[in-house]
Design a protein around this motif. Sequence first.
Motif, PDB file in Angstrom:
ATOM      1  N   VAL A 234       0.859  -1.182   0.000  1.00  0.00           N
ATOM      2  CA  VAL A 234       0.000   0.000   0.000  1.00  0.00           C
ATOM      3  C   VAL A 234       0.897   1.235   0.000  1.00  0.00           C
ATOM      4  O   VAL A 234       1.688   1.456   0.925  1.00  0.00           O
ATOM      5  N   LEU A 235       0.769   2.046  -1.050  1.00  0.00           N
ATOM      6  CA  LEU A 235       1.685   3.166  -1.278  1.00  0.00           C
ATOM      7  C   LEU A 235       1.768   4.108  -0.084  1.00  0.00           C
ATOM      8  O   LEU A 235       2.868   4.532   0.313  1.00  0.00           O
ATOM      9  N   ASP A 236       0.627   4.457   0.500  1.00  0.00           N
ATOM     10  CA  ASP A 236       0.606   5.461   1.566  1.00  0.00           C
ATOM     11  C   ASP A 236       1.260   4.990   2.862  1.00  0.00           C
ATOM     12  O   ASP A 236       1.471   5.803   3.765  1.00  0.00           O
ATOM     13  N   THR A 237       1.560   3.701   2.984  1.00  0.00           N
ATOM     14  CA  THR A 237       2.116   3.183   4.238  1.00  0.00           C
ATOM     15  C   THR A 237       3.645   3.132   4.241  1.00  0.00           C
ATOM     16  O   THR A 237       4.242   2.782   5.259  1.00  0.00           O
ATOM     17  N   LEU A 238       4.292   3.484   3.122  1.00  0.00           N
ATOM     18  CA  LEU A 238       5.747   3.357   3.050  1.00  0.00           C
ATOM     19  C   LEU A 238       6.418   4.261   4.082  1.00  0.00           C
ATOM     20  O   LEU A 238       6.146   5.467   4.121  1.00  0.00           O
ATOM     21  N   PRO A 239       7.327   3.713   4.914  1.00  0.00           N
ATOM     22  CA  PRO A 239       8.057   4.575   5.851  1.00  0.00           C
ATOM     23  C   PRO A 239       9.169   5.331   5.135  1.00  0.00           C
ATOM     24  O   PRO A 239      10.062   4.727   4.537  1.00  0.00           O
ATOM     25  N   LEU A 240       9.102   6.652   5.161  1.00  0.00           N
ATOM     26  CA  LEU A 240      10.052   7.504   4.458  1.00  0.00           C
ATOM     27  C   LEU A 240      10.691   8.475   5.447  1.00  0.00           C
ATOM     28  O   LEU A 240      10.001   9.041   6.297  1.00  0.00           O
ATOM     29  N   SER A 241      11.985   8.682   5.317  1.00  0.00           N
ATOM     30  CA  SER A 241      12.668   9.621   6.206  1.00  0.00           C
ATOM     31  C   SER A 241      12.438  11.050   5.745  1.00  0.00           C
ATOM     32  O   SER A 241      12.237  11.323   4.554  1.00  0.00           O
ATOM     33  N   ARG A 242      12.503  11.986   6.681  1.00  0.00           N
ATOM     34  CA  ARG A 242      12.357  13.399   6.346  1.00  0.00           C
ATOM     35  C   ARG A 242      13.456  13.884   5.399  1.00  0.00           C
ATOM     36  O   ARG A 242      13.167  14.605   4.434  1.00  0.00           O
ATOM     37  N   LEU A 300      -0.789  -0.826  -4.440  1.00  0.00           N
ATOM     38  CA  LEU A 300      -2.137  -0.284  -4.366  1.00  0.00           C
ATOM     39  C   LEU A 300      -2.107   1.151  -3.854  1.00  0.00           C
ATOM     40  O   LEU A 300      -1.290   1.495  -2.990  1.00  0.00           O
ATOM     41  N   ASP A 301      -3.026   1.990  -4.363  1.00  0.00           N
ATOM     42  CA  ASP A 301      -3.179   3.327  -3.818  1.00  0.00           C
ATOM     43  C   ASP A 301      -4.145   3.292  -2.640  1.00  0.00           C
ATOM     44  O   ASP A 301      -4.617   2.221  -2.229  1.00  0.00           O
ATOM     45  N   ALA A 302      -4.450   4.455  -2.066  1.00  0.00           N
ATOM     46  CA  ALA A 302      -5.289   4.509  -0.867  1.00  0.00           C
ATOM     47  C   ALA A 302      -6.692   3.974  -1.122  1.00  0.00           C
ATOM     48  O   ALA A 302      -7.362   3.498  -0.196  1.00  0.00           O
ATOM     49  N   ALA A 303      -7.137   4.006  -2.372  1.00  0.00           N
ATOM     50  CA  ALA A 303      -8.476   3.508  -2.710  1.00  0.00           C
ATOM     51  C   ALA A 303      -8.466   2.029  -3.074  1.00  0.00           C
ATOM     52  O   ALA A 303      -9.514   1.474  -3.414  1.00  0.00           O
ATOM     53  N   GLY A 304      -7.275   1.400  -2.995  1.00  0.00           N
ATOM     54  CA  GLY A 304      -7.178  -0.011  -3.319  1.00  0.00           C
ATOM     55  C   GLY A 304      -7.006  -0.305  -4.790  1.00  0.00           C
ATOM     56  O   GLY A 304      -7.094  -1.469  -5.212  1.00  0.00           O
ATOM     57  N   GLN A 305      -6.730   0.719  -5.614  1.00  0.00           N
ATOM     58  CA  GLN A 305      -6.534   0.530  -7.050  1.00  0.00           C
ATOM     59  C   GLN A 305      -5.091   0.100  -7.341  1.00  0.00           C
ATOM     60  O   GLN A 305      -4.146   0.575  -6.719  1.00  0.00           O
ATOM     61  N   ASP A 306      -4.945  -0.787  -8.297  1.00  0.00           N
ATOM     62  CA  ASP A 306      -3.632  -1.298  -8.673  1.00  0.00           C
ATOM     63  C   ASP A 306      -2.883  -0.229  -9.474  1.00  0.00           C
ATOM     64  O   ASP A 306      -3.340   0.196 -10.546  1.00  0.00           O
ATOM     65  N   ILE A 307      -1.730   0.215  -8.942  1.00  0.00           N
ATOM     66  CA  ILE A 307      -0.905   1.219  -9.621  1.00  0.00           C
ATOM     67  C   ILE A 307       0.526   0.703  -9.773  1.00  0.00           C
ATOM     68  O   ILE A 307       1.496   1.467  -9.748  1.00  0.00           O
TER      69      ILE A 307
END
Length: 321
Positions: A234-242, A300-307
């Motif tokens: 899920v794209l929005d869950t990726l842990p990214l550093s500042r 997947l994006d936040a809406a569950g669509q395959d990207i």
Amino acid sequence: MGEFELIRNFFAAAPCAQGGEGVALGIGDDCALLAVAPGEQLAISTDTLVAGVHFADPCDPFLLGQRSLAVAVSDLAAMGATPLAFTLALTLPTVATDWLAAYARGLNAMAQDCAVRLIGGDTTRGPLTLTMTVFGRVPAGRALTRSGARPGDLLCVGGPLGDAAGALPLVLGQRQAAPAVAEPLLARYWSPQPQLALGQALRGKATAALDISDGLLADCGHIAAASSVGLQVVLDTLPLSRPLVDFLGLEGARAAALSGGDDYVLAFTLPPADLTPLQAAGWPVHVVGQVVAGQGVALLDAAGQDITPGIRGYQHFPETP
């Protein structure tokens, strides 16, 4: 300087080559001897780094010494193994004593950080190439593998992703950044920290695991194939550093995390019941998706669509159509 003098001056005398637990015989004979306790198995992995392919040439030899060993020891972390020893096969175009001294210092620093002992290797003339073989020990039947993921498991990673890939323009001198941004990214590239303690904590809990070297999507494909399951990220869950987001922007940071590679962070699948106890104990466990019935890896994006992007990670030999 001859081959044996080179070994004696720069490597055999290093603190990391002085033996220790599990090393019955180190440098000096035709073979080293390792001692593994009853009820344990030997974990073995080999990594090769080639100048101009895996690292810029020229580069700082001290930093290269750290990196070349860390990326190999990370494979032991992925199996939940405790490091024992390593060998170094070193191919050099010329004998440059200053370069060798700095490389050996970096190698020794990482070896001591990882509690792993240099027990032998080889030196030859040719294009600069570094080959490490690492040895570790793991309780019999308790090694983490890629083949146990089950539908319903969580897909997790052991920390922020993309920093090393984000550092590449800095490493190559293509871009510059303020120290607050550049230094943490460069540290993740040159001095990755194998997640040995996390790997050992995951024994008996994670159902599958590996370390991320070629990008999250590409490496998760190995778990999906070995376990005969599908993985959803899920794209929005990726842990990214500042620093990464500041340097590349959100979209660039996500691309680096998904397919950049060189993270050497663990990716693993975990039954949901094991998540809270691990996080409560302070382990850096970030949920980025789930295991489902099916095959392959989908983003997947936040809406569950395959990207899912077409390029998923680094390949030395890309598949031809």
